[in-house]
Scaffold this motif. Structure first.
Motif, PDB file in Angstrom:
ATOM      1  N   LYS A  12       3.938  12.593  -4.961  1.00  0.00           N
ATOM      2  CA  LYS A  12       4.222  11.349  -4.865  1.00  0.00           C
ATOM      3  C   LYS A  12       5.849  11.290  -4.862  1.00  0.00           C
ATOM      4  O   LYS A  12       6.690  10.576  -4.065  1.00  0.00           O
ATOM      5  N   TYR A  13       6.571  12.034  -5.721  1.00  0.00           N
ATOM      6  CA  TYR A  13       7.887  12.160  -5.865  1.00  0.00           C
ATOM      7  C   TYR A  13       8.511  12.561  -4.293  1.00  0.00           C
ATOM      8  O   TYR A  13       9.600  11.793  -3.877  1.00  0.00           O
ATOM      9  N   MET A  14       8.056  13.476  -3.770  1.00  0.00           N
ATOM     10  CA  MET A  14       8.513  14.012  -2.585  1.00  0.00           C
ATOM     11  C   MET A  14       8.304  12.874  -1.530  1.00  0.00           C
ATOM     12  O   MET A  14       9.070  12.713  -0.640  1.00  0.00           O
ATOM     13  N   GLN A  15       7.382  12.419  -1.565  1.00  0.00           N
ATOM     14  CA  GLN A  15       7.063  11.254  -0.536  1.00  0.00           C
ATOM     15  C   GLN A  15       8.132  10.171  -0.676  1.00  0.00           C
ATOM     16  O   GLN A  15       8.439   9.750   0.313  1.00  0.00           O
ATOM     17  N   VAL A  16       8.252   9.673  -1.917  1.00  0.00           N
ATOM     18  CA  VAL A  16       9.346   8.589  -2.163  1.00  0.00           C
ATOM     19  C   VAL A  16      10.595   9.315  -1.533  1.00  0.00           C
ATOM     20  O   VAL A  16      11.400   8.468  -0.813  1.00  0.00           O
ATOM     21  N   LYS A  17      11.019  10.418  -1.833  1.00  0.00           N
ATOM     22  CA  LYS A  17      12.256  11.055  -1.503  1.00  0.00           C
ATOM     23  C   LYS A  17      12.442  11.161  -0.111  1.00  0.00           C
ATOM     24  O   LYS A  17      13.503  10.866   0.619  1.00  0.00           O
ATOM     25  N   TYR A  18      11.291  11.473   0.636  1.00  0.00           N
ATOM     26  CA  TYR A  18      11.215  11.457   2.155  1.00  0.00           C
ATOM     27  C   TYR A  18      11.640  10.135   2.643  1.00  0.00           C
ATOM     28  O   TYR A  18      12.451  10.153   3.552  1.00  0.00           O
ATOM     29  N   MET A  19      10.765   9.072   2.197  1.00  0.00           N
ATOM     30  CA  MET A  19      10.819   7.685   2.538  1.00  0.00           C
ATOM     31  C   MET A  19      12.268   7.291   2.414  1.00  0.00           C
ATOM     32  O   MET A  19      12.617   6.045   2.818  1.00  0.00           O
ATOM     33  N   GLN A  20      13.092   7.611   1.382  1.00  0.00           N
ATOM     34  CA  GLN A  20      14.338   6.971   1.190  1.00  0.00           C
ATOM     35  C   GLN A  20      15.247   7.507   2.433  1.00  0.00           C
ATOM     36  O   GLN A  20      16.299   6.432   2.779  1.00  0.00           O
ATOM     37  N   ASP A  21      15.072   8.289   3.184  1.00  0.00           N
ATOM     38  CA  ASP A  21      15.889   8.624   4.242  1.00  0.00           C
ATOM     39  C   ASP A  21      15.388   7.843   5.565  1.00  0.00           C
ATOM     40  O   ASP A  21      15.956   8.334   6.692  1.00  0.00           O
ATOM     41  N   HIS A  22      14.412   7.158   5.260  1.00  0.00           N
ATOM     42  CA  HIS A  22      13.781   6.386   6.629  1.00  0.00           C
ATOM     43  C   HIS A  22      13.454   4.990   6.461  1.00  0.00           C
ATOM     44  O   HIS A  22      12.837   4.328   6.772  1.00  0.00           O
ATOM     45  N   GLN A  23      14.721   4.237   5.771  1.00  0.00           N
ATOM     46  CA  GLN A  23      14.482   2.949   5.236  1.00  0.00           C
ATOM     47  C   GLN A  23      14.738   2.036   6.406  1.00  0.00           C
ATOM     48  O   GLN A  23      14.489   0.827   6.110  1.00  0.00           O
ATOM     49  N   ASP A  24      15.344   2.340   7.492  1.00  0.00           N
ATOM     50  CA  ASP A  24      15.516   1.512   8.557  1.00  0.00           C
ATOM     51  C   ASP A  24      14.531   1.610   9.729  1.00  0.00           C
ATOM     52  O   ASP A  24      14.525   0.949  10.707  1.00  0.00           O
ATOM     53  N   GLU A  25      13.377   2.466   9.460  1.00  0.00           N
ATOM     54  CA  GLU A  25      12.445   2.637  10.322  1.00  0.00           C
ATOM     55  C   GLU A  25      11.098   1.703  10.176  1.00  0.00           C
ATOM     56  O   GLU A  25      10.781   1.177   9.205  1.00  0.00           O
ATOM     57  N   GLU A  26      10.527   1.449  11.172  1.00  0.00           N
ATOM     58  CA  GLU A  26       9.401   0.664  11.339  1.00  0.00           C
ATOM     59  C   GLU A  26       8.230   1.636  11.012  1.00  0.00           C
ATOM     60  O   GLU A  26       8.225   2.815  12.046  1.00  0.00           O
ATOM     61  N   PHE A  27       6.971   1.431  10.475  1.00  0.00           N
ATOM     62  CA  PHE A  27       5.957   2.347  10.209  1.00  0.00           C
ATOM     63  C   PHE A  27       4.701   1.432  10.676  1.00  0.00           C
ATOM     64  O   PHE A  27       4.236   0.530  10.035  1.00  0.00           O
ATOM     65  N   LEU A  28       3.804   2.156  11.079  1.00  0.00           N
ATOM     66  CA  LEU A  28       2.365   1.691  11.262  1.00  0.00           C
ATOM     67  C   LEU A  28       1.730   2.307  10.024  1.00  0.00           C
ATOM     68  O   LEU A  28       1.595   3.601   9.918  1.00  0.00           O
ATOM     69  N   GLY A  29       1.031   1.413   9.473  1.00  0.00           N
ATOM     70  CA  GLY A  29       0.100   1.734   8.427  1.00  0.00           C
ATOM     71  C   GLY A  29      -1.209   1.153   8.082  1.00  0.00           C
ATOM     72  O   GLY A  29      -1.401   0.180   9.019  1.00  0.00           O
ATOM     73  N   VAL A  30      -2.118   1.647   7.313  1.00  0.00           N
ATOM     74  CA  VAL A  30      -3.575   1.551   7.328  1.00  0.00           C
ATOM     75  C   VAL A  30      -3.557   0.498   5.744  1.00  0.00           C
ATOM     76  O   VAL A  30      -3.160   1.256   4.792  1.00  0.00           O
ATOM     77  N   ILE A  31      -4.236  -0.462   5.555  1.00  0.00           N
ATOM     78  CA  ILE A  31      -4.375  -1.116   4.322  1.00  0.00           C
ATOM     79  C   ILE A  31      -5.285  -0.255   3.582  1.00  0.00           C
ATOM     80  O   ILE A  31      -6.445  -0.139   4.028  1.00  0.00           O
ATOM     81  N   SER A  32      -4.857   0.423   2.424  1.00  0.00           N
ATOM     82  CA  SER A  32      -5.696   1.493   1.700  1.00  0.00           C
ATOM     83  C   SER A  32      -6.162   1.014   0.396  1.00  0.00           C
ATOM     84  O   SER A  32      -6.896   1.376  -0.185  1.00  0.00           O
ATOM     85  N   GLY A  33      -5.689  -0.174   0.061  1.00  0.00           N
ATOM     86  CA  GLY A  33      -6.352  -1.048  -1.313  1.00  0.00           C
ATOM     87  C   GLY A  33      -5.592  -2.367  -1.362  1.00  0.00           C
ATOM     88  O   GLY A  33      -4.742  -2.700  -0.642  1.00  0.00           O
ATOM     89  N   VAL A  34      -6.472  -3.411  -1.921  1.00  0.00           N
ATOM     90  CA  VAL A  34      -6.275  -4.593  -1.802  1.00  0.00           C
ATOM     91  C   VAL A  34      -6.377  -5.060  -3.495  1.00  0.00           C
ATOM     92  O   VAL A  34      -7.603  -4.780  -4.188  1.00  0.00           O
ATOM     93  N   THR A  35      -5.451  -5.730  -3.940  1.00  0.00           N
ATOM     94  CA  THR A  35      -5.785  -6.280  -5.248  1.00  0.00           C
ATOM     95  C   THR A  35      -4.871  -7.716  -5.487  1.00  0.00           C
ATOM     96  O   THR A  35      -4.422  -8.277  -4.416  1.00  0.00           O
ATOM     97  N   GLU A  36      -5.086  -8.420  -6.578  1.00  0.00           N
ATOM     98  CA  GLU A  36      -4.535  -9.594  -6.779  1.00  0.00           C
ATOM     99  C   GLU A  36      -2.892  -9.934  -6.492  1.00  0.00           C
ATOM    100  O   GLU A  36      -2.706 -10.857  -6.576  1.00  0.00           O
ATOM    101  N   TRP A  37      -2.372  -8.585  -6.649  1.00  0.00           N
ATOM    102  CA  TRP A  37      -0.889  -8.932  -6.744  1.00  0.00           C
ATOM    103  C   TRP A  37      -0.284  -8.274  -5.299  1.00  0.00           C
ATOM    104  O   TRP A  37       0.852  -8.206  -5.084  1.00  0.00           O
ATOM    105  N   GLY A  38      -1.369  -7.665  -4.582  1.00  0.00           N
ATOM    106  CA  GLY A  38      -0.709  -7.203  -3.558  1.00  0.00           C
ATOM    107  C   GLY A  38      -1.739  -6.211  -2.733  1.00  0.00           C
ATOM    108  O   GLY A  38      -2.895  -5.980  -2.836  1.00  0.00           O
ATOM    109  N   ILE A  39      -1.233  -5.625  -1.456  1.00  0.00           N
ATOM    110  CA  ILE A  39      -1.808  -4.729  -0.804  1.00  0.00           C
ATOM    111  C   ILE A  39      -1.125  -3.185  -0.821  1.00  0.00           C
ATOM    112  O   ILE A  39       0.059  -3.261  -0.660  1.00  0.00           O
ATOM    113  N   TYR A  40      -1.959  -2.053  -0.790  1.00  0.00           N
ATOM    114  CA  TYR A  40      -1.398  -0.782  -0.515  1.00  0.00           C
ATOM    115  C   TYR A  40      -1.708  -0.537   0.709  1.00  0.00           C
ATOM    116  O   TYR A  40      -2.629  -0.783   1.315  1.00  0.00           O
ATOM    117  N   VAL A  41      -0.680   0.105   1.321  1.00  0.00           N
ATOM    118  CA  VAL A  41      -0.635   0.554   2.555  1.00  0.00           C
ATOM    119  C   VAL A  41      -0.380   2.228   2.652  1.00  0.00           C
ATOM    120  O   VAL A  41       0.761   2.391   2.075  1.00  0.00           O
TER     121      VAL A  41
END
Length: 726
Positions: free
Chosen positions: A629-658
């Motif tokens: 998880k840490y490495m995924q977050v670190k990797y995504m820090q360097d891709h903050q300006d990019e658009e990504f296609l994602g799949v909704i992997s979880g749904v809760t009352e406070w939002g969706i996981y993608v």
């Protein structure tokens, strides 16, 4: 902006939990408000008035009884008090886990009474009427699950507070000025809870180690290890002891072993492996059968019981595989050298040698200590190339030597025959009800500083399955050999799946048009295998793979053999990885002891050891998951300006996981961030529904997202919702 200074101590407003604790500990002695006040060391008027008020409330709730005017006893219904474990939520409430209740008991925040996540507690259970959810109150913390925590320190003039990133830790920790040590404001520290005074909001603790500055790579990796109580280094005395071990190969020791140095032997491991704890040997027999040896590093020869090295290995119980490093169970002199089955070196091994027919039937078996000589080291990619092409020239692009090289015809023939036999073994396993989980593993390409430069996926192919099938064969046959003698042994067991979790999984996968057959356990296994095949390569594959794995019981070590459901084996143990798993060391020792004619050992002793190893394995798994998880977050820090296609992997009352399709990184889109409508959570549909448009966002939907926030400390990703995929 600095944190507002808080006072560490304030007077209690509600003494109910403490009153119940005092009365339950003195069940036969009535107390009045003065006696309770004295026990609580409270003698001011406000506190005494509050105690009188709380006594009357508890009596009205029928938790205590007034035996005479002003004197109270705890209600004499012993079955209302239970011992179990606290499971905290992220909302400062908890559930009480106890075998005597079919459903978990809810514990409101004000009834926790200083209990923390996973603590063993004594709880008073009330509201047990039919149709009502039972609720409880913690009366006593029987045993803390942990007293050491990782967090960021906020230093004030005369004291400090440490706040953790763990959402289940509902309190910060107060650090007196003289317990701050070398920590500087904002450091990540490891703290120990020393005490929790009666009138304190927060527990009192002391800094025991400074880990570094938040967000720095080594700080966060060491913080992950410290959070789970896992060591980063070996004690000096253990390293010194290991260095003094004689690791030379002696003729006197060879004479005690089966000499298999002349039999063709090779290893197949990941390209970046440092230790090779298993090798295969292959020989054609005159009767048309094959002699196949599964040779495992003889760790128990070097690791003597009762030494500081053995004590350290037992305490660790397992190697920990983080994204950027391995924290080994054994010092490097053993794990990477003496016990590693490196090519062109003689090694002591513990072996399972089988005579196998062309249809993969085991005709004969032999177990014992051996000496081998490895003729070749393969990476999985090289072995896979031979299997796919039948070519004996390994090309440069997959070669671990860095240049093209030629493999002997003998090794090519052995690899192809072993692959053929392994496929028969695998097919038989599947027909017997084994479940195939080939979940995609996320891996990172790291630079010299350990920074992620790219993401790739590890997928099991024939070469992986070849090794897997022969390791499974050795593990199964060793367990079967001892199990049928009815002697104490360490098994790897796996219970049947949790039916409630399977039903919950069915609800989710039905939205994709899939279903599970619940008629019997054999049908469940076949149904899950069919499901895995059907989702292979589809956008929902990772989600459904994850749900299927979560529906399974957790495998563990035990002396009580119930078989292994997932593998469809009646007997199964771990024999093949003693460099990185202590249970395998125990299995080697027990096997040799029984081969020498030893009587059955004490079951309770080995059950205790098995439980410890299972617990340490769980902590290591959590640490490994956090490092990803840490490495995924670190990797995504360097891709903050990019658009990504994602799949909704979880749904809760406070939002969706993608989950992002291209790299499997998962983050959250908060419900308030979705601006094209006002959305609410529909529990029945497991979806967010727009109030105006009735548009639905549900599991499996594809959407485009962008990184909003990448929090390295919390290991969390937040996404902006951009638009739906067309």
């Amino acid at each position: 902006m600095s944190k507002k200074i808080r006072k560490p101590i304030k007077k209690e407003k509600d003494f109910s939990g403490k009153i119940l604790k005092i009365l339950s500990q003195n069940a036969n002695k009535p107390f009045n408000y003065k006696q309770i006040g004295a026990k609580l060391e409270l003698d001011d008027t406000n506190s005494r008035n509050q105690i009188i008020k709380d006594l009357k409330i508890l009596a009205a709730q029928k938790k205590i009884v007034e035996t005479e005017p002003g004197k109270y006893l705890v209600k004499a219904i012993s079955q209302d008090y239970y011992e179990g474990t606290i499971d905290m939520t992220s909302r400062k409430t908890a559930y009480f886990i106890c075998d005597e209740f079919e459903e978990d008991v809810f514990i409101p925040t004000n009834n926790l009474n200083r209990a923390l996540d996973k603590d063993k507690v004594k709880v008073y259970v009330y509201n047990r009427r039919k149709g009502k959810r039972p609720e409880g109150e913690v009366i006593e913390v029987v045993e803390r699950d942990k007293t050491e925590f990782v967090g960021v320190i906020d230093i004030q003039a005369n004291f400090a507070f440490v706040s953790t990133a763990n959402p289940k830790m509902y309190t910060d920790i107060f650090i007196p000025k003289d317990k701050i040590g070398e920590a500087e404001n904002g450091d990540v520290v490891l703290v120990k809870i020393d005490d929790w005074p009666k009138r304190a909001d927060s527990p009192f603790g002391s800094v025991i180690r400074v880990l570094g500055k938040p967000g720095e790579h080594n700080t966060e990796i060491h913080a992950i290890l410290a959070e789970y109580g896992l060591p980063a280094d070996f004690p000096v005395e253990v390293e010194v002891f290991a260095q003094k071990i004689d690791t030379s190969i002696q003729e006197s020791e060879i004479a005690k072993r089966r000499d298999m140095r002349d039999t063709l032997t090779f290893t197949i491991d990941p390209k970046d492996a440092k230790d090779f704890d298993d090798a295969l040997s292959f020989k054609k027999l005159e009767n048309g059968n094959f002699e196949i040896g599964i040779h495992i590093a003889d760790v128990s020869y070097y690791l003597e019981e009762g030494t500081i090295l053995d004590d350290e290995a037992y305490q660790r119980a397992t190697s920990v595989y983080l994204v950027d490093r391995v924290v080994p169970m054994l010092p490097e002199v053993l794990s990477n050298f003496a016990c590693s089955l490196r090519p062109n070196e003689e090694k002591y091994t513990f072996s399972a040698v089988f005579e196998v027919s062309p249809t993969s039937q085991v005709v004969n078996q032999w177990f014992g200590r051996t000496v081998i000589y490895s003729d070749q080291r393969f990476a999985y990619e090289e072995a896979q190339y031979i299997i796919e092409t039948k070519d004996n020239t390994i090309p440069v692009d997959i070669s671990i030597t860095g240049e093209s090289y030629v493999v002997s015809d003998e090794i090519v023939e052995a690899t192809l025959k072993l692959d053929e036999l392994a496929k028969i073994l695998r097919k038989k396993r599947m027909q017997n009800g084994a479940i195939s989980f080939d979940k995609v593993e996320v891996k990172f390409n790291l630079n010299e500083e350990g920074e992620p430069e790219g993401v790739y996926f590890k997928i099991s192919k024939d070469a992986n399955h070849l090794i897997e099938e022969f390791m499974l064969l050795a593990n199964r046959k060793v367990a079967e050999y001892i199990g049928k003698q009815k002697k104490t042994f360490v098994y790897r067991i796996h219970d049947e799946p949790n039916e409630d979790k399977l039903i919950a999984m069915q609800t989710v996968i039905a939205k994709f048009g899939y279903k599970i057959d619940f008629r019997n356990k054999g049908d469940i296994a076949k149904s899950l295998n069919s499901l895995m095949e059907e989702v292979n390569g589809k956008k929902e594959q990772n989600l459904i793979d994850t749900l299927a794995i979560r529906s399974m019981s957790k495998a563990k070590y035990s002396t009580d053999n119930i078989g292994h459901y997932g593998l469809a084996f009646d007997y199964y143990s771990h024999f093949t990885s003693p460099i990185r798993r202590y249970p395998d060391v125990m299995v080697h020792r027990l096997l040799q002891y029984y081969l020498d004619g030893g009587a059955s050992v004490d079951e309770e002793t080995y059950e205790t050891k098995s439980l410890h190893c299972s617990n340490m394995e769980s902590l290591a798994t959590n640490a490994e998951r956090d490092s990803i998880k840490y490495m995924q977050v670190k990797y995504m820090q360097d891709h903050q300006d990019e658009e990504f296609l994602g799949v909704i992997s979880g749904v809760t009352e406070w939002g969706i996981y993608v989950e992002i399709v291209s790299n499997k990184c998962e983050g959250m889109v908060r419900i308030r961030e979705i601006k094209d409508d006002y959305y609410t959570f529909d529990e029945k549909q497991y979806a967010l529904v727009g109030a105006t448009s009735n548009s639905i966002l549900q599991l499996g939907d594809e959407i485009y997202v962008k990184v909003k926030n990448a929090d390295l400390v919390k290991k969390q990703l937040d996404f902006h919702f951009l638009r739906r995929a067309e």
